[in-house]
Design an enzyme around this catalytic site. Structure first.
Site, mmCIF file in Angstrom:
data_model
loop_
_atom_site.group_PDB
_atom_site.id
_atom_site.type_symbol
_atom_site.label_atom_id
_atom_site.label_comp_id
_atom_site.label_asym_id
_atom_site.label_seq_id
_atom_site.Cartn_x
_atom_site.Cartn_y
_atom_site.Cartn_z
ATOM 1 N N CYS B 77 0.783 -0.825 3.968
ATOM 2 C CA CYS B 77 1.195 -0.702 5.372
ATOM 3 C C CYS B 77 1.794 0.688 5.627
ATOM 4 C CB CYS B 77 2.140 -1.833 5.753
ATOM 5 S SG CYS B 77 2.379 -2.005 7.524
ATOM 6 N N HIS B 179 -1.401 -6.415 5.051
ATOM 7 C CA HIS B 179 -0.460 -6.962 4.067
ATOM 8 C C HIS B 179 -1.205 -7.876 3.098
ATOM 9 C CE1 HIS B 179 3.259 -5.364 5.717
ATOM 10 N NE2 HIS B 179 2.565 -5.350 6.844
ATOM 11 N N GLU B 181 -0.182 -9.300 0.557
ATOM 12 C CA GLU B 181 0.680 -10.411 0.138
ATOM 13 C C GLU B 181 0.719 -11.526 1.172
ATOM 14 O OE1 GLU B 181 1.627 -7.544 1.343
ATOM 15 O OE2 GLU B 181 3.459 -7.742 2.536
#
Lengths: 251, 198
Positions: B77, B179, B181
């Protein structure tokens, strides 16, 4: 192209998922981790855990429930209910929440929005607005729909955005739990006034209700609880329906 | 051991959790010199580009030395944007400058909302190790207003009114604007690919 998001809400009380009609008459709908797993398998885009009794009973969001759900999911997780202070938000974030949702506390103390945005970034701050039609405006209510906040939803949403909110979760009190469709007029009024995404909530009953809220309602995301909890509609089935009608979704 | 650089730009719980699930050992370097033992570095971060100024000086030097030694780096990011020369979000803050170009605000062409929040698709421009096993068209989770330009270093492009760099790679330096994750199985696959390269 950016997909329209389908968000499942887990209304949690004492570690169990419950869902009421018009915020009253709760009945149990299961274990939060189990439901979260099922939704993830079906392709849910995001989860919201709402500690629905927190504001009324002055309880904090259930860290244990958040932790249990966050441990196995790798999609965005938002937590709301009973977040009154930065410390409450920190507890939710530490337990594994990516976003926190503030409602009554933001109305009482709007600077909370800014302090949370500074600490975690705007993308982590959802301002939840519960509203219902009142004459020509949409009137905002606090304390789980119990107390009038004397605010217009469009005006309050604009202020929340200016103060650093990253998203608005807009719930229609009139439609919540009724399965009679989202309040598309209210959603469109708020969504058109903002640059940040608006999540529509309250009233999902059929697949076409989602089509309506993403078209005439101009929603960026739609949230539902009971339609998914009782396995009336699978997330996948809903997304295929939306896709067939030209609405971009993640399949 | 992989160094996760926490420069207080956002909460890293989810990033740690995702790496832990994949069996990777992360450590928190307290000082730039702690990067000397890093097999790889992860630079995460969300928020304002100005937050990266916390990495000025010793950190930047240590990260440059790590990259010059041919060891892997992943920016996530804001961490991707920092790999470039700078950003119009904070013109006074230089980026790491490993990649050519400057970051800019999405225009929201066609009355699209900015920030760009939600799941969007990756168009793979080329096959590289970081996107191994990821199908073109796979969707991942974004939340940002600023983007990096599409250049020769772009591995995958995403569109939000205009194309921007979603995955970048040059030698052993990689970056993702989304992202991983929070991007389900696709995101975990990309993190796994990064770990395989370490």
């Amino acid at each position: 192209m950016l997909s329209k998001r389908i968000i499942a809400c887990l209304d949690v009380r004492s570690g169990h998922v419950v869902k009421g009609v018009n915020f009253e008459g709760l009945r149990s709908a299961g274990d939060p981790s189990e439901l979260a797993r099922r939704y993830n398998r079906e392709g849910i885009d995001e989860l919201v855990i709402l500690d629905i009794t927190a504001t009324i009973e002055a309880r904090r969001a259930l860290a244990q429930t958040i932790h249990a759900v966050a441990r196995e999911l790798f999609i965005p997780l938002a937590v709301g209910g009973g977040i009154h202070t930065e410390a409450d938000a920190a507890a939710a974030v530490e337990a594994g929440a990516d976003k926190v949702s503030v409602n009554t506390a933001a109305l009482t103390n709007p600077t909370l929005i800014t302090s949370l945005a500074r600490r975690y970034g705007s993308q982590a701050v959802i301002v939840a607005i519960d509203a219902k039609k009142s004459g020509d405006i949409f009137a905002v209510y606090a304390r789980s729909g119990k107390t009038s906040a004397d605010r217009d939803a469009v005006e309050w949403a604009r202020e929340a955005e200016a103060r650093g909110a990253g998203e608005i979760l807009l719930t229609s009190i009139d439609r919540d739990g009724t399965k009679s469709g989202f309040d598309c007029a209210m959603t469109a009024a708020v969504s058109s006034a903002l640059s940040i995404p608006v999540i529509a909530s309250g009233g999902a009953g059929t697949l076409d209700h989602f089509v309506d809220v993403f078209t005439t309602g101009r929603a960026d995301a739609a949230l539902a609880a009971s339609i998914f909890h009782y396995a009336e509609t699978s997330v996948r089935h809903l997304k295929e329906h939306l896709h067939a009608r030209g609405i971009p979704v993640r399949l | 051991m992989i160094a996760l650089i926490d420069y207080k730009a956002g909460n890293l719980t989810s990033v740690r959790k995702a790496f832990a699930t994949l069996g990777a050992e992360l450590y928190d370097p307290a000082f730039p010199r702690d990067l000397e033992r890093a097999e790889a570095i992860v630079v995460p971060g969300v928020g304002h580009f100005a937050a990266t100024s916390a990495l000025d000086g010793g950190w930047t030097q240590a990260i440059r030395a790590h990259v010059a030694a041919g060891r892997p780096l992943l920016g996530i990011c804001l961490g991707l944007q920092w790999l470039f020369e700078g950003s119009e979000e904070a013109p006074e803050c230089p980026g790491l400058g490993l990649l050519r170009g400057r970051c800019y605000r999405l225009h929201g062409n066609g009355s699209l909302k900015v920030p760009h929040v939600g799941w969007n698709s990756l168009s793979l421009a080329r096959e590289t190790p970081i996107v191994k096993g990821v199908a073109s068209g796979s969707q991942v989770y974004f939340t940002h207003s600023f983007v990096a330009p599409v250049t020769d270093d772009t591995t995958a492009v995403t569109e939000h009114g205009e194309p921007f760099a979603a995955v970048v790679e040059r030698d052993r330096v990689a970056g993702v604007q989304f992202h991983p994750e929070k991007s389900g199985d696709v995101g975990l696959q990309i993190l796994r690919n990064f770990l395989d390269a370490v």
